[in-house]
Design a protein around this motif. Structure first.
Motif, PDB file in Angstrom:
ATOM      1  N   CYS A 173       5.808  -5.800   1.558  1.00 25.90           N
ATOM      2  CA  CYS A 173       5.307  -4.660   2.345  1.00 25.90           C
ATOM      3  C   CYS A 173       5.584  -4.907   3.823  1.00 25.90           C
ATOM      4  CB  CYS A 173       3.827  -4.440   2.081  1.00 25.90           C
ATOM      5  SG  CYS A 173       3.106  -3.040   2.986  1.00 25.90           S
ATOM      6  N   ASP A 207       5.987   3.835   5.133  1.00 26.38           N
ATOM      7  CA  ASP A 207       5.005   4.714   5.783  1.00 26.38           C
ATOM      8  C   ASP A 207       3.652   4.653   5.074  1.00 26.38           C
ATOM      9  OD1 ASP A 207       6.912   5.503   7.590  1.00 26.38           O
ATOM     10  OD2 ASP A 207       7.552   7.231   6.387  1.00 26.38           O
ATOM     11  N   ASP A 208       3.669   4.528   3.754  1.00 24.26           N
ATOM     12  CA  ASP A 208       2.422   4.468   2.991  1.00 24.26           C
ATOM     13  C   ASP A 208       2.330   3.067   2.393  1.00 24.26           C
ATOM     14  OD1 ASP A 208       0.175   4.770   1.497  1.00 24.26           O
ATOM     15  OD2 ASP A 208       0.804   6.623   0.470  1.00 24.26           O
ATOM     16  N   VAL A 262      -0.267   1.322   1.312  1.00 25.72           N
ATOM     17  CA  VAL A 262      -1.134   1.196   0.128  1.00 25.72           C
ATOM     18  C   VAL A 262      -0.376   1.650  -1.106  1.00 25.72           C
ATOM     19  CG1 VAL A 262      -3.277   1.988  -0.953  1.00 25.72           C
ATOM     20  CG2 VAL A 262      -3.241   1.506   1.496  1.00 25.72           C
ATOM     21  N   ASP A 263       0.322   2.757  -1.013  1.00 27.84           N
ATOM     22  CA  ASP A 263       1.075   3.257  -2.163  1.00 27.84           C
ATOM     23  C   ASP A 263       2.214   2.295  -2.502  1.00 27.84           C
ATOM     24  OD1 ASP A 263       1.649   5.537  -4.038  1.00 27.84           O
ATOM     25  OD2 ASP A 263       3.590   5.380  -2.964  1.00 27.84           O
ATOM     26  N   PHE A 264       2.820   1.673  -1.469  1.00 28.21           N
ATOM     27  CA  PHE A 264       3.889   0.701  -1.694  1.00 28.21           C
ATOM     28  C   PHE A 264       3.352  -0.507  -2.456  1.00 28.21           C
ATOM     29  CE2 PHE A 264       6.236  -3.073  -0.515  1.00 28.21           C
ATOM     30  CZ  PHE A 264       7.564  -2.693  -0.752  1.00 28.21           C
ATOM     31  N   ALA A 314       0.640  -0.665  -4.299  1.00 25.45           N
ATOM     32  CA  ALA A 314       0.225  -0.262  -5.646  1.00 25.45           C
ATOM     33  C   ALA A 314       1.425  -0.161  -6.568  1.00 25.45           C
ATOM     34  CB  ALA A 314      -0.523   1.081  -5.578  1.00 25.45           C
ATOM     35  N   GLU A 315       2.481   0.427  -6.059  1.00 27.93           N
ATOM     36  CA  GLU A 315       3.698   0.559  -6.865  1.00 27.93           C
ATOM     37  C   GLU A 315       4.282  -0.810  -7.173  1.00 27.93           C
ATOM     38  OE1 GLU A 315       6.505   2.440  -9.103  1.00 27.93           O
ATOM     39  OE2 GLU A 315       4.760   3.370  -8.097  1.00 27.93           O
ATOM     40  N   TYR A 316       4.203  -1.721  -6.193  1.00 29.99           N
ATOM     41  CA  TYR A 316       4.734  -3.065  -6.388  1.00 29.99           C
ATOM     42  C   TYR A 316       3.920  -3.791  -7.465  1.00 29.99           C
ATOM     43  CZ  TYR A 316       6.451  -7.729  -5.381  1.00 29.99           C
ATOM     44  OH  TYR A 316       7.008  -8.986  -5.508  1.00 29.99           O
ATOM     45  N   THR A 326       4.729  -2.438 -10.852  1.00 28.17           N
ATOM     46  CA  THR A 326       6.082  -2.780 -11.323  1.00 28.17           C
ATOM     47  C   THR A 326       6.173  -4.255 -11.686  1.00 28.17           C
ATOM     48  OG1 THR A 326       6.996  -1.059  -9.900  1.00 28.17           O
ATOM     49  CG2 THR A 326       8.543  -2.740 -10.709  1.00 28.17           C
TER      50      THR A 326
END
Length: 317
Positions: A293, A299-300, A302-304, A306-308, A311
């Motif tokens: 991150c 830009d986001d 938290v979403d990055f 969470a996606e990480y 995955t």
């Protein structure tokens, strides 16, 4: 000079001796005549002595050095108004003094400082005397007949309007009146104690000015010693209280530290499994997500992350 003085003294002694002997002879003659009058009076009054002689005896005794210096107690006399007036009348012309002052006069040298009247009904007095042991009544005037006679005479001489107490009231010397029937203690002990408090401590010859000064100094020294002792006691007490307060505060702080330490140890013991679990299953993947991150700077964030985590979750094939 010394020998002449001794001669003069011996001469004076020889001159004075006849005069003293004459005075003694005169006094003895007066006493003898008085005794004859008293004996004659007793034979005429069935063994009783007129108030005139009794009052004279009392006045002479009360004016004696012993009574004047050490005090006295009059018990049962005077019994009537006239006896009291005759006893305490001054030696001077009483009528002339009273006309000048407009108030009754009395002999201040022999007037009692404290007057007490013990009151009780006749029946109470009869019962009290009748209950006395026979050995205490025998040969006294406390037999039933003599007691009734004395009570009758007393009531005749002390009516409801005129009593011996009226004489002292006229002089503004008011007596203490005690109802003896209210004292239920043995032998009227409560009344006796009350009278002792009224009279006060025994008194004899007064102290000299030097003795009074010494007493004042001794009292001042005693008071200073007492104040010093009290001050030292207060200081010791304050120091002990301060020391005890410090000890308790130190004990309280020590216990507080122990409580905090025990809380920390309990918290660490409780958090160890959680910490181990997070270090094993969460922190490795979460650390890599945070590193990526920071590198990507999305830009986001938290979403990055969470996606990480989704995955790269090692639990998901």
């Amino acid at each position: 000079m010394l020998q002449a003085a001794r001669c003069d003294e011996r001469s004076a002694a020889r001159v004075d001796a006849p005069e003293e002997e004459e005075e003694d002879d005169g006094k003895a003659q007066e006493d003898s005549e008085l005794l004859e009058k008293i004996n004659e009076n007793k034979s005429e009054n069935d063994g009783r002595i007129d108030d005139e002689y009794v009052t004279q005896f009392f006045k002479e005794k009360l004016h004696s050095k012993m009574c004047q210096n050490q005090g006295f107690v009059l018990d049962g006399y005077p019994k009537t108004y006239d006896q009291a007036k005759a006893l305490f009348v001054p030696e001077d012309d009483i009528e002339e003094l009273e006309q000048e002052s407009k108030v009754p006069q009395f002999d201040k040298l022999i007037m009692p400082e404290l007057l007490v009247s013990l009151e009780a009904p006749d029946e109470f007095l009869r019962d009290r005397v009748m209950n006395l042991p026979e050995k205490l009544i025998e040969g006294t005037h406390n037999t039933e007949d003599k007691l009734n006679k004395r009570l009758t005479i007393f009531r005749e001489n002390n009516t409801e309007d005129v009593t011996v107490l009226n004489y002292f009231d006229e002089l503004e010397v008011h007596p203490y009146v005690i109802d003896i029937t209210k004292d239920k203690s043995k032998d009227a002990e409560n009344t006796v104690e009350q009278l002792k408090k009224m009279v006060g401590n025994p008194r004899n010859y007064g102290a000299t000015p030097e003795e009074l000064e010494e007493q004042k100094k001794a009292e001042a020294e005693r008071r200073i010693r007492m104040e010093t002792m009290e001050r030292e006691q207060r200081q010791r007490k304050e120091e002990e209280e301060l020391s005890e307060m410090k000890r308790r505060q130190e004990e309280w702080r020590s216990r507080l530290e122990d409580v905090k330490r025990e809380e920390r140890e309990a918290l660490e013991a409780q958090s160890a499994p959680l910490r181990n679990y997070l270090m094993k299953h969460v922190m490795p993947t979460l650390t890599m997500a945070l590193v990526d991150c920071c590198k990507a700077r999305p830009d986001d964030a938290v979403d990055f992350i969470a996606e990480y985590l989704f995955t790269h979750n090692p639990q998901v094939d």
